[in-house]
Design an enzyme around this catalytic site. Sequence first.
Site, mmCIF file in Angstrom:
data_model
loop_
_atom_site.group_PDB
_atom_site.id
_atom_site.type_symbol
_atom_site.label_atom_id
_atom_site.label_comp_id
_atom_site.label_asym_id
_atom_site.label_seq_id
_atom_site.Cartn_x
_atom_site.Cartn_y
_atom_site.Cartn_z
ATOM 1 N N SER A 38 71.324 22.107 11.612
ATOM 2 C CA SER A 38 70.835 23.260 10.855
ATOM 3 C C SER A 38 69.713 23.913 11.651
ATOM 4 O O SER A 38 69.011 23.233 12.419
ATOM 5 C CB SER A 38 70.293 22.811 9.488
ATOM 6 O OG SER A 38 69.531 23.830 8.880
ATOM 7 N N TYR A 79 65.106 17.329 4.115
ATOM 8 C CA TYR A 79 66.305 17.933 4.692
ATOM 9 C C TYR A 79 66.066 18.367 6.136
ATOM 10 O O TYR A 79 66.849 18.043 7.035
ATOM 11 C CB TYR A 79 66.756 19.128 3.848
ATOM 12 C CG TYR A 79 67.956 19.839 4.415
ATOM 13 C CD1 TYR A 79 69.239 19.354 4.195
ATOM 14 C CD2 TYR A 79 67.809 21.000 5.176
ATOM 15 C CE1 TYR A 79 70.349 20.007 4.719
ATOM 16 C CE2 TYR A 79 68.905 21.653 5.703
ATOM 17 C CZ TYR A 79 70.184 21.155 5.472
ATOM 18 O OH TYR A 79 71.281 21.798 6.013
#
Length: 247
Positions: A140, A154
Amino acid sequence: MSNREKILITGASSGLGEGMARAFAKQGRSLALCARRLDRLEVLAAQLRPQAGQVEVAALDVTDFDSVPVVFRALRDKLGGLDRVIVNAGLGKGAPIGTGKAHANLETVQTNLTGALAQAEAALEIFREQNSGHLVLISSVSANRGLPKAQAAYSASKAGVTALGQGLAAEFAGTPIAITVIEPGYIETDINRGVKTRLMATTDAGVAAMVAAIEAEKAHAAVPRWPWEPLAAAMRYLPEPVSRRMV
């Protein structure tokens, strides 16, 4: 770079995994699809079989570490080999750390990072045996900057995925085994539901950018390239007051 005809995708029952499966099926590739929700995989497989070379499915929880190599090898045998493994299974759960919701953060890190490592272990055992293959790690853009509040765990998990890919890319440089790290920005999926930003790409555009980057087999790509390639680089150097406003 050889043509990667036999592709395994984890987290393929929805979102970006499903999108990539549909895109590769349209190209006539053979697919091995894994996810926890076998019923959804079976529905997807039935839709893809008229286009794809071959489609096999298997239930897989990537945090059941002992089962990962067993499932990968079983699917390899059904397809008669594996040319590419896309480590895509992931979670976006999270809460501000220390607010009594540790289970959500621990589950996210276990799935996104430790689960990715288990998949890389299983895939690279196969690739080392056959001396060829392409390992793709879906990270990501948040890997480039530790994000605050509910995104802290995350972004940490994805930073670990990117670091893992960088280490593997250095190890396998110049060999028949290729390593690619893909860092998607905001793409319309369930994981991004509720995020309000003008930078959100449609699912179709995001998946197309991911597939193009995977096919190019570069060591690293932020997708879609605009605006995420420059933004991902800038994120590493943003002043702290700016990064605090990112989520």
